[in-house]
Design an enzyme around this catalytic site. Structure first.
Site, PDB file in Angstrom:
ATOM      1  N   CYS A   2       0.802  -1.229   0.000  1.00 37.20           N
ATOM      2  CA  CYS A   2       0.000   0.000   0.000  1.00 37.20           C
ATOM      3  C   CYS A   2       0.835   1.280   0.000  1.00 37.20           C
ATOM      4  CB  CYS A   2      -0.942   0.001   1.194  1.00 37.20           C
ATOM      5  SG  CYS A   2      -1.905  -1.513   1.319  1.00 37.20           S
ATOM      6  N   HIS A   4      -3.554   7.068   6.509  1.00 37.72           N
ATOM      7  CA  HIS A   4      -3.737   5.812   5.781  1.00 37.72           C
ATOM      8  C   HIS A   4      -5.141   5.285   6.074  1.00 37.72           C
ATOM      9  CE1 HIS A   4      -2.353   2.575   3.363  1.00 37.72           C
ATOM     10  NE2 HIS A   4      -2.493   1.670   4.299  1.00 37.72           N
ATOM     11  N   HIS A  41     -10.070   1.432  -0.328  1.00 39.23           N
ATOM     12  CA  HIS A  41      -8.620   1.261  -0.231  1.00 39.23           C
ATOM     13  C   HIS A  41      -8.119   0.793  -1.592  1.00 39.23           C
ATOM     14  CE1 HIS A  41      -4.679   0.562   0.950  1.00 39.23           C
ATOM     15  NE2 HIS A  41      -4.830  -0.270   1.957  1.00 39.23           N
TER      16      HIS A  41
END
Length: 389
Positions: free
Chosen positions: A158, A284, A318
Site C-alpha cells: 500500500c 492511511h 482502499h
C-alpha cells in the site's frame, strides 16, 4: 521539487474537478460489491465502464483492466499533454517513469487461467507476455508517453505509489533524470478481493475509519499521476519524504508504530518543518482494527489539537498500490482549494483518536500537508507537500 501537473481517477469520478466535487458534497464512490461471478458481501470502489473501454490501436498489446484504467488516468485533466510537453522540453530519455502497483495486471492472468485451451495453454488473445509481468504498468506508461529513459515499477504493497515520489526525487536530484512521471494504478480482481477476505479484513458494510464499530476495509481501484520537475516557475512543492520498513508482521503494523514514526520523523526533517507546521494529514486510515489504532495514537502523540487529520478511504475505498498517489492528489487538492476533507462514516471516534481526527470537512487556510502510506510488511512512506504560492 515542483509538482507541475497531476490527475486522478477513482470511484468518485475522473479528474480533479470530479474528485473535488465529491469531497465537497461528501459523496462516496462506494457501492455494493458486484465484481466477479461470485461477489463476496462487501462494498467496493469500482470505476465504471472499464470493461467496455478500449486502448488506442497502437497500445493494444498492453490491453487489460489495469492498463485501461491507467490510460483513463493519463488522459484526464490534460495530463498526457503535460507529460508530452515535458518529453519535448527535456528529451524522451531524460523523463523517468516511476509508478507503483501491488497487483499490476494479475486480473488478466486470472482470466487466462480460467480460459486455458485444450492443451493447457493461455487463450490466443491473452498470449501477450508483457501483461503477465509485474512491470506491465511501467512498460505501458513509458510506451504510451513515448519515453525512453529510466522506467521503474515499485511494488511495496500500500506504500507503492507514495514511494514513487521519493525515488523520482532521488533520480532528479542525482542528475539521472530531469523530470519524472510518477503515479500508481491498481484494479479489482479475484486475488485481491478473495485474498483480503481470507484475512478477515473486508467489511460487509461501507468502511468506517477510526470509528469504534469499524469492521474492516473496502477495496477500490484507481489511477493517478503527477509530473515532477526541478526547474519550474509554479506548482505545488514536494518538500520532503520519509521511508522505513519495520518488518514487524506480514499484515499487522508495529504495535507502537515504530516504522511509521521513523518515516514521519525523516519526512519532517527533510522538509525542515515541525509537527506544528502541518495543517492537514491524509491518514492511511483503512478502517482495519490495528492500523487505525496505531495511526491514531501516532497523531495524538505528536501533533497539536489544531491539526486536521482524516481518512478519505470512505470516498474511494482502499486502492492498494494506487492509494499513495490518490491520497497525495487529494492532499494537493486540499492545499489548492483550502478544503480539508473530513472522514466519511465516522460516527463515534475510537478512544485512541485525539482531536486531530476530524469527521467534518473544514474550509480554512492550509500551507502544508502530509500523506501517510503504511503498507503490509511494515513498508511505510510519509510525503510532505507545500502549497504553491
Amino acid at each position: 521539487m515542483r509538482i507541475t501537473a497531476y490527475t486522478l481517477c477513482s470511484a468518485v469520478g475522473e479528474g480533479r474537478a470530479a474528485t473535488l466535487a465529491a469531497l465537497r458534497e461528501r459523496r462516496s464512490g462506494l457501492t455494493q460489491n458486484d465484481f466477479g461471478s461470485s461477489p463476496i458481501p462487501t462494498w467496493i470502489g469500482r470505476v465504471a465502464g472499464l470493461e467496455q473501454q478500449a486502448l488506442p490501436t497502437e497500445l493494444a498489446d498492453w490491453d487489460c483492466r489495469n492498463n485501461r484504467l491507467a490510460w483513463r488516468g493519463l488522459v484526464a485533466d490534460g495530463f498526457i499533454e503535460a507529460a508530452r510537453e515535458a518529453r519535448n522540453r527535456y528529451g524522451a530519455g531524460r523523463v523517468a517513469v516511476v509508478v507503483g502497483t501491488s497487483t499490476s495486471s494479475i486480473g488478466a492472468s486470472e482470466e487466462a487461467y480460467a480460459r486455458l485451451d485444450a492443451d493447457g495453454r493461455y487463450p490466443v488473445d491473452l498470449r501477450r507476455p508483457i501483461i503477465h509481468t509485474p512491470h506491465s504498468l511501467g512498460d505501458f506508461v513509458q510506451h504510451a508517453l513515448g519515453l525512453t529513459g529510466v522506467s521503474v515499477t515499485v511494488a511495496t504493497a500500500c506504500s507503492s505509489s507514495a514511494k514513487v515520489f521519493a525515488q523520482a526525487e532521488r533520480l532528479i536530484r542525482t542528475g539521472i533524470a530531469d523530470a519524472a512521471i510518477v503515479g500508481g494504478v491498481d484494479t479489482l480482481c479475484g486475488s485481491v478481493l478473495f485474498g483480503f477476505n481470507s484475512l478477515e479484513l473486508v467489511s460487509p458494510e461501507p468502511c468506517r475509519p477510526f470509528d469504534v464499530q469499524r469492521r474492516g476495509i473496502n477495496l477500490g481501484e484507481a489511477a493517478g499521476f503527477a509530473l515532477l520537475e526541478k526547474q519550474a516557475p509554479s506548482g505545488a512543492w514536494l518538500l520532503g519524504y520519509g521511508e522505513s520498513n519495520d518488518a514487524h508482521h506480514m499484515s499487522t503494523p508495529h504495535p507502537e508504530g515504530l516504522g511509521a514514526r521513523l518515516a514521519l520523523s525523516d519526512a519532517l526533517q527533510r522538509a525542515e518543518l515541525q509537527p506544528s507546521d502541518i495543517d492537514y494529514i491524509n491518514l492511511h486510515g483503512t478502517a482495519s482494527q490495528k492500523n487505525d489504532e496505531v495511526e491514531a495514537k501516532l497523531v495524538a502523540d505528536l501533533f497539536p489539537a489544531t491539526t486536521c487529520a482524516s481518512s478519505t478511504k470512505g470516498w474511494t475505498g482502499h486502492t492498494l498500490g494506487a492509494a499513495g498517489i490518490v491520497e497525495a492528489a487529494i492532499s494537493l487538492l486540499a492545499l489548492e482549494h483550502q478544503l480539508l476533507p473530513g472522514t466519511l462514516n465516522l460516527n463515534i471516534p475510537d478512544l485512541a483518536c485525539g482531536p486531530q481526527i476530524r469527521r467534518d470537512n473544514l474550509q480554512r487556510e492550509a500551507s502544508h500537508a502530509l500523506s501517510f502510506s503504511f503498507g503490509f510488511g511494515g513498508s511505510n512512506c510519509v510525503l510532505v507537500f507545500g502549497r504553491d504560492r
